[in-house]
Write a protein that holds these residues in place. Structure first.
Motif, PDB file in Angstrom:
ATOM      1  N   GLU A 178       0.829  -1.067   0.023  1.00 22.37           N
ATOM      2  CA  GLU A 178      -0.186  -0.170   0.009  1.00 22.37           C
ATOM      3  C   GLU A 178       0.842   1.349  -0.051  1.00 22.37           C
ATOM      4  OE1 GLU A 178      -3.545   0.710   0.239  1.00 22.37           O
ATOM      5  OE2 GLU A 178      -3.914  -1.573  -0.286  1.00 22.37           O
ATOM      6  N   THR A 179       0.748   2.031  -0.726  1.00 22.16           N
ATOM      7  CA  THR A 179       1.476   3.141  -1.140  1.00 22.16           C
ATOM      8  C   THR A 179       0.809   4.442  -0.373  1.00 22.16           C
ATOM      9  OG1 THR A 179       2.185   5.033  -2.545  1.00 22.16           O
ATOM     10  CG2 THR A 179       0.929   3.343  -3.502  1.00 22.16           C
ATOM     11  N   CYS A 180       1.442   5.115   0.790  1.00 26.43           N
ATOM     12  CA  CYS A 180       0.613   5.824   1.703  1.00 26.43           C
ATOM     13  C   CYS A 180       1.142   7.238   1.715  1.00 26.43           C
ATOM     14  CB  CYS A 180       0.918   5.204   3.047  1.00 26.43           C
ATOM     15  SG  CYS A 180       0.034   3.612   3.007  1.00 26.43           S
ATOM     16  N   ALA A 181       0.355   8.291   1.883  1.00 29.73           N
ATOM     17  CA  ALA A 181       0.686   9.621   2.254  1.00 29.73           C
ATOM     18  C   ALA A 181      -0.094  10.174   3.246  1.00 29.73           C
ATOM     19  CB  ALA A 181       0.471  10.513   0.971  1.00 29.73           C
ATOM     20  N   GLN A 182       0.227  11.117   4.231  1.00 31.91           N
ATOM     21  CA  GLN A 182      -0.492  11.463   5.175  1.00 31.91           C
ATOM     22  C   GLN A 182      -0.079  13.154   5.543  1.00 31.91           C
ATOM     23  OE1 GLN A 182      -1.231   9.123   9.010  1.00 31.91           O
ATOM     24  NE2 GLN A 182       0.520  10.398   9.511  1.00 31.91           N
ATOM     25  N   ILE A 223      -3.842   8.321   3.506  1.00 36.18           N
ATOM     26  CA  ILE A 223      -4.361   7.594   2.682  1.00 36.18           C
ATOM     27  C   ILE A 223      -3.453   6.365   1.936  1.00 36.18           C
ATOM     28  CG2 ILE A 223      -3.564   9.063   0.299  1.00 36.18           C
ATOM     29  CD1 ILE A 223      -5.819   7.830  -1.035  1.00 36.18           C
ATOM     30  N   GLY A 224      -4.053   5.157   1.924  1.00 39.03           N
ATOM     31  CA  GLY A 224      -2.973   4.098   1.518  1.00 39.03           C
ATOM     32  C   GLY A 224      -3.714   3.559   0.250  1.00 39.03           C
ATOM     33  N   ILE A 225      -3.074   3.604  -0.836  1.00 43.15           N
ATOM     34  CA  ILE A 225      -3.620   2.917  -2.049  1.00 43.15           C
ATOM     35  C   ILE A 225      -3.068   1.542  -2.534  1.00 43.15           C
ATOM     36  CG2 ILE A 225      -4.957   5.075  -3.108  1.00 43.15           C
ATOM     37  CD1 ILE A 225      -2.792   5.199  -5.201  1.00 43.15           C
ATOM     38  N   LEU A 226      -3.632   0.663  -3.165  1.00 45.43           N
ATOM     39  CA  LEU A 226      -2.818  -0.649  -3.557  1.00 45.43           C
ATOM     40  C   LEU A 226      -1.647  -0.085  -4.736  1.00 45.43           C
ATOM     41  CD1 LEU A 226      -2.768  -3.357  -2.718  1.00 45.43           C
ATOM     42  CD2 LEU A 226      -3.755  -4.046  -4.762  1.00 45.43           C
ATOM     43  N   GLY A 227      -0.305  -0.604  -4.597  1.00 44.05           N
ATOM     44  CA  GLY A 227       0.562  -0.135  -5.564  1.00 44.05           C
ATOM     45  C   GLY A 227       0.245  -0.439  -7.000  1.00 44.05           C
ATOM     46  N   SER A 228      -0.484  -1.426  -7.199  1.00 36.52           N
ATOM     47  CA  SER A 228      -0.788  -1.810  -8.474  1.00 36.52           C
ATOM     48  C   SER A 228      -2.108  -0.761  -9.236  1.00 36.52           C
ATOM     49  CB  SER A 228      -1.454  -3.126  -8.662  1.00 36.52           C
ATOM     50  OG  SER A 228      -2.489  -3.298  -7.680  1.00 36.52           O
ATOM     51  N   ARG A 229      -2.509  -0.107  -8.476  1.00 34.26           N
ATOM     52  CA  ARG A 229      -3.618   1.140  -8.778  1.00 34.26           C
ATOM     53  C   ARG A 229      -3.181   2.495  -8.803  1.00 34.26           C
ATOM     54  NH1 ARG A 229      -8.966  -0.769  -7.654  1.00 34.26           N
ATOM     55  NH2 ARG A 229      -8.758  -3.100  -7.667  1.00 34.26           N
ATOM     56  N   SER A 230      -1.762   2.443  -8.269  1.00 37.14           N
ATOM     57  CA  SER A 230      -0.943   3.843  -8.415  1.00 37.14           C
ATOM     58  C   SER A 230      -0.222   3.841  -9.708  1.00 37.14           C
ATOM     59  CB  SER A 230       0.123   3.792  -7.488  1.00 37.14           C
ATOM     60  OG  SER A 230       1.026   4.929  -7.439  1.00 37.14           O
ATOM     61  N   ILE A 346     -10.185  -5.954  -2.685  1.00 36.66           N
ATOM     62  CA  ILE A 346      -9.600  -5.158  -3.550  1.00 36.66           C
ATOM     63  C   ILE A 346     -10.541  -5.488  -4.856  1.00 36.66           C
ATOM     64  CG2 ILE A 346      -7.395  -4.917  -2.593  1.00 36.66           C
ATOM     65  CD1 ILE A 346      -6.524  -7.119  -4.536  1.00 36.66           C
ATOM     66  N   THR A 347     -11.297  -6.465  -5.085  1.00 40.65           N
ATOM     67  CA  THR A 347     -12.111  -6.863  -6.144  1.00 40.65           C
ATOM     68  C   THR A 347     -13.423  -5.694  -6.065  1.00 40.65           C
ATOM     69  OG1 THR A 347     -13.173  -8.437  -5.123  1.00 40.65           O
ATOM     70  CG2 THR A 347     -11.162  -8.823  -6.508  1.00 40.65           C
ATOM     71  N   PHE A 348     -13.846  -5.218  -4.931  1.00 44.35           N
ATOM     72  CA  PHE A 348     -15.215  -4.768  -4.794  1.00 44.35           C
ATOM     73  C   PHE A 348     -15.269  -3.371  -5.670  1.00 44.35           C
ATOM     74  CE2 PHE A 348     -15.742  -6.829  -0.647  1.00 44.35           C
ATOM     75  CZ  PHE A 348     -16.517  -8.193  -1.118  1.00 44.35           C
TER      76      PHE A 348
END
Lengths: 404, 58
Positions: A178-182, A223-230, A346-348
């Motif tokens: 999860e790639t995150c920024a805060q 926020i954290g998003i999955l790396g594959s969606r970044s 992650i599939t939802f």
């Protein structure tokens, strides 16, 4: 710094410090090295932790507790809220930490137990002889040194190299992180007793946004998003959009960034003369991203196993297997279950997340337990959550027996 | 040599890129990222960087 120790621990986060402390307490000669000049800084964490779990490792100290939590509020994409709070009024179930103080306090604990601590000291390679790790090469203030050790404990975090040097593949694929920024913000105006989670593929693809109170009107908004969606958009872009819409008047006092391993357990976390702990061993929780208490748990076990193995003068994987067995018995199943949840989550689509939230209308949660939430969701949505059945197989069996 | 360019003014030195590099070509050194010759410009680091600090030079 000497040129030989019983144990060298690489990385002074919660896992490394717990390992160093527990090894030193048993009389081992321990060196704890940290590549940064300040332990705990910069923060790369949302800083939330369960009260019950934390208390197993350290007596809570107001110096490193920013806020206490009574519950969580989770928002689906259409704004439907699920509230989970402790039944007993006023019962705090979670802490938001001040990691800069907390991590340093843990390192200090290891120093008090007798460990030597060195900052601005970076491991650059392992010393490997006859198939055994025999120490580390380090750089300190531009000079390189060889430090020999009977055992090396790699607690070097998401960017871990120690495992790789010993032939353990710890590299993360984009969907393993999860790639995150805060931002630490003032003026969000949110209830300081609750942590808030916002779900949705538009705002945080295969991840979530969190708002954790930090006390005195401050909050960690991250926020954290999955790396594959970044890629097209990055974590920071999604965070900026959210903040602009949600908290247009709030002010940014700090920026934190980080990567959280969500791969689930790796095949092995030991080699001859080597143990990996915490994020370095990919022991963080794949669904919540929480890694502090898992690292402390495995750090503690690593320190104990270090003592046992060194006492027996056998640092082979045969002896270190005790570590592998003990940590998997303690948190392995939880991590495996969380990975199943992550792979389903992650599939939802947003529609599905909304439907799940709607299905919980009228359900009263009296705990903050993620498992309770998941089970309630599962019961109401067996079709789309069928993959989760293995997690509840004992509960389901009981339910069915009961019904019959 | 093809490689990557880490914008040190944007970088938050979190080490996420180091964790995903399949070739162990990156290293987080205190407050900067070092790139070794093992880098193949595969671009995974640029994709996952939380703050868009990495560009692939092709």
């Amino acid at each position: 710094m000497k040129n030989e120790y019983d144990v060298v621990v690489v990385g002074a986060g919660p896992g490394g410090s717990m390992a160093a402390k527990n090894a030193a307490q048993r009389g081992l000669d321990v060196l704890l090295i940290e590549k940064r000049q300040e332990i705990g800084d910069p923060v790369r964490c949302a800083e939330g932790v369960s009260k019950v779990w934390l208390k197993k490792f350290i007596e809570p100290d107001p110096r490193w507790i920013s806020a206490e939590l009574k519950g969580s509020r989770i928002f689906s994409p259409d704004g439907t809220m699920i509230e989970m709070a402790e039944e007993i009024a006023g019962a705090e179930v979670g802490y938001v930490l001040e990691r800069k103080i907390f991590d340093r306090a843990l390192a200090y604990e290891s120093a008090k137990a007798g460990a030597e601590v060195m900052v601005k000291t970076r491991a650059t390679d392992l010393i490997i002889e006859d198939g055994f790790v025999k120490g580390v090469k380090v750089m300190h203030l531009g000079e390189t040194y060889d430090i020999r050790a009977k055992l090396v404990i790699g607690a070097d975090g998401v960017e871990s190299k120690v495992g790789r040097w010993a032939g353990i593949d710890t590299s993360l694929r984009p969907d393993d992180i999860e790639t995150c920024a805060q931002y630490l913000m003032s003026g969000t105006g949110l209830d300081q007793d609750f942590c808030h989670f916002y779900l949705g593929n538009e705002i945080a693809p295969a991840g979530y946004i969190w708002v954790f109170p930090k006390g005195q009107g401050l909050a960690n908004v991250g926020i954290g998003i999955l790396g594959s969606r970044s890629g097209k958009k990055h974590a920071i872009d999604y965070l900026d959009e959210f903040v602009k819409n949600k908290f247009p008047k709030a002010k940014i006092l700090e920026i934190d960034v980080g990567g959280v391993p969500v791969s689930g357990s790796i095949e092995r976390t030991i080699a001859n003369g080597l143990i990996l702990v915490g994020d370095a061993a990919r022991q963080s929780d794949p669904i919540t991203g929480g890694g502090i208490v898992n690292a402390m748990e495995t750090g503690r076990i690593a320190g104990e196993v270090a003592y046992n193995a060194i006492s027996r003068r056998d640092l082979s994987t045969n002896t270190l297997q005790e570590y592998e067995k003990r940590w998997r018995a303690k948190i392995g199943l939880d991590i495996d279950n969380s990975l199943i949840v992550k792979n389903t989550f992650i599939t939802f689509t947003d529609r599905e997340i909304n439907a799940l939230a709607h299905s919980l209308k009228g359900v009263n949660f009296t705990t903050m337990s993620l498992l309770d939430l998941l089970y309630a969701l599962f019961k109401a949505n067996k079709k789309i959550l069928w993959d989760l059945r293995v997690i509840f197989k004992n509960v389901i069996k009981y339910d069915m027996d009961f019904e019959r | 040599m093809v490689t990557i360019n880490v914008n040190r003014f944007k970088c938050g030195y979190c080490g996420a890129c180091v964790g995903v590099c399949p070739f162990a070509a990156l290293e987080l050194v205190e407050t900067w990222i070092e790139v070794s010759k093992e880098c193949t410009s595969c671009g995974i680091c640029a994709k996952i960087c939380p703050v868009r600090a990495i560009e692939v030079e092709r």
